[in-house]
Design a protein around this motif. Structure first.
Motif, PDB file in Angstrom:
ATOM      1  N   PHE A 109       0.774  -1.235   0.000  1.00  0.00           N
ATOM      2  CA  PHE A 109       0.000   0.000   0.000  1.00  0.00           C
ATOM      3  C   PHE A 109       0.811   1.293   0.000  1.00  0.00           C
ATOM      4  N   VAL A 110       2.070   1.268   0.416  1.00  0.00           N
ATOM      5  CA  VAL A 110       2.847   2.506   0.475  1.00  0.00           C
ATOM      6  C   VAL A 110       3.365   2.839  -0.922  1.00  0.00           C
ATOM      7  N   LYS A 111       2.915   3.960  -1.422  1.00  0.00           N
ATOM      8  CA  LYS A 111       3.318   4.430  -2.754  1.00  0.00           C
ATOM      9  C   LYS A 111       3.735   5.891  -2.642  1.00  0.00           C
ATOM     10  N   LEU A 112       4.654   6.308  -3.480  1.00  0.00           N
ATOM     11  CA  LEU A 112       5.087   7.693  -3.549  1.00  0.00           C
ATOM     12  C   LEU A 112       4.978   8.121  -5.004  1.00  0.00           C
ATOM     13  N   ASN A 113       4.029   8.988  -5.305  1.00  0.00           N
ATOM     14  CA  ASN A 113       3.749   9.409  -6.685  1.00  0.00           C
ATOM     15  C   ASN A 113       3.435   8.208  -7.576  1.00  0.00           C
ATOM     16  N   ASP A 114       2.608   7.321  -7.059  1.00  0.00           N
ATOM     17  CA  ASP A 114       2.188   6.099  -7.767  1.00  0.00           C
ATOM     18  C   ASP A 114       3.346   5.166  -8.127  1.00  0.00           C
ATOM     19  N   VAL A 115       4.424   5.235  -7.367  1.00  0.00           N
ATOM     20  CA  VAL A 115       5.563   4.336  -7.545  1.00  0.00           C
ATOM     21  C   VAL A 115       5.756   3.606  -6.225  1.00  0.00           C
ATOM     22  N   GLU A 116       5.923   2.279  -6.293  1.00  0.00           N
ATOM     23  CA  GLU A 116       6.072   1.516  -5.059  1.00  0.00           C
ATOM     24  C   GLU A 116       7.361   1.902  -4.336  1.00  0.00           C
ATOM     25  N   VAL A 117       7.271   1.947  -3.010  1.00  0.00           N
ATOM     26  CA  VAL A 117       8.427   2.289  -2.191  1.00  0.00           C
ATOM     27  C   VAL A 117       9.149   1.027  -1.740  1.00  0.00           C
ATOM     28  N   PHE A 118       8.389  -0.019  -1.404  1.00  0.00           N
ATOM     29  CA  PHE A 118       8.945  -1.294  -0.957  1.00  0.00           C
ATOM     30  C   PHE A 118       8.461  -2.389  -1.895  1.00  0.00           C
ATOM     31  N   ASN A 119       9.371  -3.245  -2.320  1.00  0.00           N
ATOM     32  CA  ASN A 119       9.017  -4.351  -3.191  1.00  0.00           C
ATOM     33  C   ASN A 119       8.532  -5.524  -2.353  1.00  0.00           C
ATOM     34  N   LEU A 120       7.367  -6.051  -2.699  1.00  0.00           N
ATOM     35  CA  LEU A 120       6.751  -7.135  -1.943  1.00  0.00           C
ATOM     36  C   LEU A 120       7.630  -8.383  -1.914  1.00  0.00           C
ATOM     37  N   PHE A 121       8.230  -8.722  -3.026  1.00  0.00           N
ATOM     38  CA  PHE A 121       8.997  -9.959  -3.110  1.00  0.00           C
ATOM     39  C   PHE A 121      10.299  -9.887  -2.324  1.00  0.00           C
ATOM     40  N   THR A 122      10.949  -8.716  -2.310  1.00  0.00           N
ATOM     41  CA  THR A 122      12.179  -8.619  -1.524  1.00  0.00           C
ATOM     42  C   THR A 122      11.878  -8.546  -0.027  1.00  0.00           C
ATOM     43  N   VAL A 123      10.739  -7.979   0.341  1.00  0.00           N
ATOM     44  CA  VAL A 123      10.339  -8.009   1.756  1.00  0.00           C
ATOM     45  C   VAL A 123      10.149  -9.457   2.184  1.00  0.00           C
ATOM     46  N   PHE A 124       9.441 -10.229   1.395  1.00  0.00           N
ATOM     47  CA  PHE A 124       9.198 -11.622   1.725  1.00  0.00           C
ATOM     48  C   PHE A 124      10.498 -12.431   1.724  1.00  0.00           C
ATOM     49  N   ALA A 125      11.365 -12.183   0.751  1.00  0.00           N
ATOM     50  CA  ALA A 125      12.642 -12.905   0.695  1.00  0.00           C
ATOM     51  C   ALA A 125      13.505 -12.585   1.910  1.00  0.00           C
ATOM     52  N   ALA A 126      13.456 -11.351   2.370  1.00  0.00           N
ATOM     53  CA  ALA A 126      14.233 -10.976   3.553  1.00  0.00           C
ATOM     54  C   ALA A 126      13.701 -11.670   4.803  1.00  0.00           C
ATOM     55  N   TYR A 127      12.405 -11.949   4.837  1.00  0.00           N
ATOM     56  CA  TYR A 127      11.840 -12.693   5.971  1.00  0.00           C
ATOM     57  C   TYR A 127      12.436 -14.102   6.060  1.00  0.00           C
ATOM     58  N   LEU A 128      12.855 -14.654   4.950  1.00  0.00           N
ATOM     59  CA  LEU A 128      13.335 -16.035   4.914  1.00  0.00           C
ATOM     60  C   LEU A 128      14.808 -16.184   5.258  1.00  0.00           C
ATOM     61  N   VAL A 129      15.557 -15.089   5.300  1.00  0.00           N
ATOM     62  CA  VAL A 129      16.999 -15.169   5.509  1.00  0.00           C
ATOM     63  C   VAL A 129      17.339 -15.777   6.871  1.00  0.00           C
ATOM     64  N   ILE A 130      16.719 -15.304   7.924  1.00  0.00           N
ATOM     65  CA  ILE A 130      17.057 -15.810   9.257  1.00  0.00           C
ATOM     66  C   ILE A 130      16.711 -17.292   9.380  1.00  0.00           C
ATOM     67  N   SER A 131      15.605 -17.717   8.787  1.00  0.00           N
ATOM     68  CA  SER A 131      15.262 -19.143   8.819  1.00  0.00           C
ATOM     69  C   SER A 131      16.328 -19.974   8.120  1.00  0.00           C
ATOM     70  N   GLY A 132      16.813 -19.488   6.996  1.00  0.00           N
ATOM     71  CA  GLY A 132      17.882 -20.188   6.280  1.00  0.00           C
ATOM     72  C   GLY A 132      19.175 -20.234   7.070  1.00  0.00           C
ATOM     73  N   ILE A 134      19.431 -20.053  10.348  1.00  0.00           N
ATOM     74  CA  ILE A 134      19.222 -20.978  11.469  1.00  0.00           C
ATOM     75  C   ILE A 134      19.403 -22.415  11.002  1.00  0.00           C
ATOM     76  N   PHE A 135      18.862 -22.726   9.846  1.00  0.00           N
ATOM     77  CA  PHE A 135      18.985 -24.085   9.328  1.00  0.00           C
ATOM     78  C   PHE A 135      20.448 -24.430   9.051  1.00  0.00           C
ATOM     79  N   LEU A 136      21.169 -23.521   8.408  1.00  0.00           N
ATOM     80  CA  LEU A 136      22.555 -23.821   8.033  1.00  0.00           C
ATOM     81  C   LEU A 136      23.501 -23.819   9.233  1.00  0.00           C
ATOM     82  N   THR A 137      23.387 -22.850  10.119  1.00  0.00           N
ATOM     83  CA  THR A 137      24.285 -22.817  11.267  1.00  0.00           C
ATOM     84  C   THR A 137      23.883 -23.823  12.332  1.00  0.00           C
ATOM     85  N   GLY A 138      22.597 -24.113  12.442  1.00  0.00           N
ATOM     86  CA  GLY A 138      22.145 -25.095  13.410  1.00  0.00           C
ATOM     87  C   GLY A 138      22.630 -26.486  13.082  1.00  0.00           C
TER      88      GLY A 138
END
Length: 148
Positions: A109-132, A134-138
């Motif tokens: 929903f956050v837009k600046l002059n009808d241009v997205e400010v945050f990319n949905l896919f990179t937000v979601f991909a960043a959520y997965l980094v810590i899980s990865g 944890i899996f690798l270091t664990g």
């Protein structure tokens, strides 16, 4: 001595070392990812929302991870103090869910002059980094089963 397993982490000295390792590696990956997205946006003229989404998702993911560690520490203190009253941990789970939802909703929903400010896919991909991480270091640490 009582040890508790929460999402693959034991809250002992080894668990604290693993927690710090996960946080360090995750922050390193978030930094490298941001530099890559910034370079791609600068040189290939991709939208800057890729890097912005990565930073937003990474910061919220680290916040969620720290809330998990806080919740595990509080649970460990309750057990060590032998407190028998019911423990209501749903508040922390709901808080983590709400933080993740805020990040995804902001990317939509956050837009600046009808241009997205945050990319949905990179937000979601960043959520997965810590899980990865944890899996690798664990996988490098042997986790002993607590004996009753």
């Amino acid at each position: 001595k009582v040890c508790y397993l929460y999402r693959g982490l034991i809250m002992t000295n080894q668990g604290q070392k693993l927690t710090q390792t996960v946080l360090l590696y995750s922050l390193l990956l978030y930094g490298v990812g941001f530099v890559i997205f910034f370079a791609l946006s600068t040189f290939l003229q991709l939208p800057y929302s890729l890097g912005n989404g990565w930073v937003l998702g990474g910061s919220l993911s680290v916040l969620n991870y720290l809330i998990i560690m806080f919740q595990a520490k509080r649970l460990q203190m309750r057990v060590e103090a032998n407190i028998k009253t019911p423990y209501i941990s749903q508040g922390y789970s709901f808080l983590r869910l709400a933080i993740s939802a805020v990040g995804l909703l902001a990317s939509v929903f956050v837009k600046l002059n009808d241009v997205e400010v945050f990319n949905l896919f990179t937000v979601f991909a960043a959520y997965l980094v810590i899980s990865g991480v944890i899996f690798l270091t664990g996988a490098q640490f042997k986790i002993a089963n607590p004996k009753p």
